[in-house]
Design a protein around this motif. Sequence first.
Motif, PDB file in Angstrom:
ATOM      1  N   SER A 174      55.956   0.528  48.820  1.00 37.90           N
ATOM      2  CA  SER A 174      56.779   1.444  47.980  1.00 37.90           C
ATOM      3  C   SER A 174      57.115   2.638  48.926  1.00 37.90           C
ATOM      4  O   SER A 174      58.434   2.815  48.576  1.00 37.90           O
TER       5      SER A 174
ATOM      6  N   PHE B 224      54.118  -6.904  43.255  1.00 36.73           N
ATOM      7  CA  PHE B 224      55.171  -5.718  41.331  1.00 36.73           C
ATOM      8  C   PHE B 224      55.462  -4.982  41.281  1.00 36.73           C
ATOM      9  O   PHE B 224      56.947  -4.770  40.928  1.00 36.73           O
ATOM     10  N   LEU B 225      54.946  -4.426  42.019  1.00 34.78           N
ATOM     11  CA  LEU B 225      55.397  -2.292  42.114  1.00 34.78           C
ATOM     12  C   LEU B 225      57.137  -2.843  43.140  1.00 34.78           C
ATOM     13  O   LEU B 225      58.047  -2.435  42.665  1.00 34.78           O
TER      14      LEU B 225
ATOM     15  N   ALA C 109      59.660  -4.230  41.372  1.00 35.02           N
ATOM     16  CA  ALA C 109      59.718  -3.255  40.267  1.00 35.02           C
ATOM     17  C   ALA C 109      60.360  -2.209  40.341  1.00 35.02           C
ATOM     18  O   ALA C 109      61.557  -2.016  40.017  1.00 35.02           O
TER      19      ALA C 109
ATOM     20  N   GLY D 243      64.201  -2.972  40.843  1.00 37.53           N
ATOM     21  CA  GLY D 243      65.481  -3.494  39.991  1.00 37.53           C
ATOM     22  C   GLY D 243      65.609  -2.573  39.837  1.00 37.53           C
ATOM     23  O   GLY D 243      66.796  -1.909  38.952  1.00 37.53           O
ATOM     24  N   TYR D 244      64.773  -1.029  39.744  1.00 41.98           N
ATOM     25  CA  TYR D 244      65.091  -0.018  38.624  1.00 41.98           C
ATOM     26  C   TYR D 244      65.597   1.032  39.420  1.00 41.98           C
ATOM     27  O   TYR D 244      66.588   1.596  38.917  1.00 41.98           O
TER      28      TYR D 244
ATOM     29  N   LEU E 250      58.877   3.869  30.851  1.00 44.53           N
ATOM     30  CA  LEU E 250      58.545   2.456  32.549  1.00 44.53           C
ATOM     31  C   LEU E 250      58.880   3.190  34.272  1.00 44.53           C
ATOM     32  O   LEU E 250      57.826   2.876  34.581  1.00 44.53           O
TER      33      LEU E 250
ATOM     34  N   LEU F 275      55.795   4.058  36.892  1.00 44.47           N
ATOM     35  CA  LEU F 275      56.372   2.982  38.604  1.00 44.47           C
ATOM     36  C   LEU F 275      56.098   4.437  38.611  1.00 44.47           C
ATOM     37  O   LEU F 275      55.471   4.183  39.944  1.00 44.47           O
TER      38      LEU F 275
END
Length: 274
Positions: A2, A175-176, A179, A182-183, A217, A221
Motif C-alpha cells: 500500500s 483488501f487494503l 480500499a 477507493g478512498y 474508515l 486504513l
Amino acid sequence: MSNPVFSNSQVFGQRRGAAPVAYGQAGGVAADAATLEQMYSAPTATTRDTGRMTYDDVIVKTGGLLLLLIVVAAATWQLAPGIWPIGMVVGLVLGLVNSFKREPSPALIVAYTVAEGVFLGGVSLAFQTMTLDTSTGNAQPIVLQAILGTFATFGAALFLYKSGRVRVTPKFTRFLLIALVGYALFSLVNFGLSFFMASDGFGPLRNGAMGIGVGLLAVGLAAMSLIMDFDAIERGVRQGAPARFAWTAAFGLVVTLVWLYLEILRLLAMFNRN
C-alpha cells in the motif's frame, strides 16, 4: 504493497514465501565445531560491521525524523502558521520524489520532513482554531489529543503485528489496496466539489455523520498501512538489506504517521467544532 515508499523498492517489495534476495555472499564451506564456537562467543555485529539494515537503525532514524518534524511544526505554529500551503506543496513534491527513488537520499528525506513540519504546524493551528469558544476564548486541545492518538494507534498496530494477531496475507493486501484506491478517489472528488459546493471546511462529502464515518474508515486504513509497513521493514531486515535503506524505512513510517495524525486531527475537529 500500500505504501509506495516500500512497494517501489526491490529491497522491501518481496513477500513471504518468495525467494530471498541475496545482498551478501554466503560461504559455501560448512563451518566446523571450533569455528561455530568462535562465532557464537564473538560480540554482536554492528551495522558498521555487516553493512546491513537493522531494527535499531530504523528506530533511531525514525525517531530523529519525528523529532525534527515536531520541532519544525512547533516553530511554524508560533512564528509563521500562514505558510502551511507552501509546506504542503513542497512536502507533496518531495514525498513523490523520495517514494520513487531507487536509492534513498537522506538530504531529500530530511527536506521532506521539514516541509511536512511546516505544513503540520500551520494546519494543526487552523484545525484547533475551529474548536475555539468565542465566549471564553479557549480552544479544545485537539492537537495534543491527535498526537497521543497517533502514537497510541502506532503502538496498537505494532503489538497486533508482532503478536501475530494480524498477519499480512494476500487477502489482507488486496483488501487494503482496493480500499486505499477507493478512498483516494473519494478524496479527489470531495476536493473538486469543495470549489463548487458549501461545506463545513472539510469538503461537501465529509459533512456531518458521513464525514465522521469516512474519517473513522481512514484512521482504520492508516493503521492497516502501518502493519504493512512493519511487514516490509521486517522483510528488509531478514533479507539483509543494505544499511542505507534504513532511511527509506524511516521515511515510509513518517509518511504513514503523518497521514494517520491528519485523519485523527480532522475527526477531533469535527467532533469539537463550534
